[in-house]
Write an enzyme that holds these catalytic residues in place. Structure first.
Site, PDB file in Angstrom:
ATOM      1  N   HIS A   1       9.560  -5.434   5.248  1.00  9.04           N
ATOM      2  CA  HIS A   1      10.540  -4.854   5.654  1.00  9.04           C
ATOM      3  C   HIS A   1      11.546  -4.794   5.068  1.00  9.04           C
ATOM      4  O   HIS A   1      12.275  -3.754   4.691  1.00  9.04           O
ATOM      5  CB  HIS A   1      10.511  -4.863   6.674  1.00  9.04           C
ATOM      6  CG  HIS A   1       9.383  -5.460   8.141  1.00  9.04           C
ATOM      7  ND1 HIS A   1       8.766  -3.650   8.543  1.00  9.04           N
ATOM      8  CD2 HIS A   1       9.230  -5.956   8.648  1.00  9.04           C
ATOM      9  CE1 HIS A   1       8.722  -4.368   9.224  1.00  9.04           C
ATOM     10  NE2 HIS A   1       8.312  -4.850   9.437  1.00  9.04           N
TER      11      HIS A   1
ATOM     12  N   LYS B   1       8.670 -15.150  -1.970  1.00  5.49           N
ATOM     13  CA  LYS B   1       9.551 -14.796  -0.243  1.00  5.49           C
ATOM     14  C   LYS B   1       9.271 -16.034   0.569  1.00  5.49           C
ATOM     15  O   LYS B   1      10.421 -16.419   0.983  1.00  5.49           O
ATOM     16  CB  LYS B   1       9.062 -13.468   0.079  1.00  5.49           C
ATOM     17  CG  LYS B   1       9.195 -13.972   1.408  1.00  5.49           C
ATOM     18  CD  LYS B   1       8.091 -12.721   2.610  1.00  5.49           C
ATOM     19  CE  LYS B   1       6.933 -13.304   3.227  1.00  5.49           C
ATOM     20  NZ  LYS B   1       6.222 -13.051   3.127  1.00  5.49           N
TER      21      LYS B   1
ATOM     22  N   ASN C   1       0.316 -11.173   4.958  1.00  3.39           N
ATOM     23  CA  ASN C   1      -1.219 -10.239   5.427  1.00  3.39           C
ATOM     24  C   ASN C   1      -1.019 -10.617   6.493  1.00  3.39           C
ATOM     25  O   ASN C   1      -2.043  -9.750   7.545  1.00  3.39           O
ATOM     26  CB  ASN C   1      -1.412 -10.380   4.322  1.00  3.39           C
ATOM     27  CG  ASN C   1      -1.332  -9.909   2.548  1.00  3.39           C
ATOM     28  OD1 ASN C   1      -0.552  -8.581   2.855  1.00  3.39           O
ATOM     29  ND2 ASN C   1      -1.340 -11.507   2.227  1.00  3.39           N
TER      30      ASN C   1
END
Length: 229
Positions: free
Chosen positions: A157, A137, A49
């Site tokens: 993305h 991730k 974030n």
């Protein structure tokens, strides 16, 4: 990954064309200066974030304030949170980092992740995912870029761009996309594919107004007519 389904041959071919086109357009990308696995784990938790600049600032402040990860682990929580404040969400990230460091120490006796290099990829991934604050991730980045264990990280993305390119079902979330995209790409291409998709997302395939006319993939993208101007 063991939880992935066999790749559809047509989509797999589509992924290969996309990989080759981006490689031709952007060249072979390089990961930022490689970090030891423990450093990469902390850095990636900090990256959640926020942007790369704030992540790096927070990481460098943390390393300047504490000489070892053991010192971070044992420090007062407020001192750690103060050091990483540029990354945002310091009140969450600080305690998470310290808890991960404590758990690793309890399980392994030291703060070193190199032992994972000898593990099966899925076992290493599962071991990292046991820690609060380490999602798919984060685990994939540590595996792929710090430990040399093939994994395909999916950030905001990559998730957005892969959906527009038809590489995944529209309803598939980022967590589900990790094994799905890993099944589409050759493991030898995971790093370059991940990095070039990120670059495409940052520079051209923007969230709100993608610049489809400038995109090197517009003839391969089923969404290219949507949002073009």
């Amino acid at each position: 990954m063991s939880d992935s389904q066999p790749a559809d041959p047509q989509t797999e071919h589509h992924a290969r064309l996309i990989y080759e086109r981006l490689l031709q357009y952007y060249g072979l990308p390089e990961w930022r200066d490689p970090l030891p696995a423990m450093d990469e784990l902390v850095s990636t938790i900090l990256s959640q974030n926020t942007n790369d600049t704030n992540r790096d600032l927070a990481f460098n402040r943390l390393r300047a304030a504490f000489s070892t990860w053991e010192a971070v682990r044992d420090a007062p929580a407020e001192a750690v949170m103060d050091a990483i404040r540029p990354a945002g969400l310091a009140n969450q990230k600080g305690p998470r980092i310290q808890q991960v460091l404590r758990q690793i120490t309890n399980e392994r006796g030291s703060l070193d992740l190199d032992f994972l290099k000898g593990w099966d990829a899925e076992e290493a991934r599962a071991w990292l995912l046991q820690f609060n604050g380490v999602g798919p991730k984060t685990a994939a980045i540590v595996l792929q870029f710090a430990l040399g264990i093939p994994a395909f990280p999916v950030d905001t993305h990559v998730h957005r761009v892969s959906g527009r390119l038809g590489l995944r079902p529209a309803e598939m979330n980022a967590e589900q996309a990790h094994p799905h995209l890993a099944a589409l790409f050759d493991p030898q291409t995971y790093g370059p594919a991940h990095l070039n998709l990120i670059r495409l997302g940052r520079e051209i395939c923007h969230a709100r107004k993608p610049n489809c006319r400038a995109c090197p993939l517009n003839d391969l993208c089923p969404s290219a007519q949507v949002g073009s101007d």
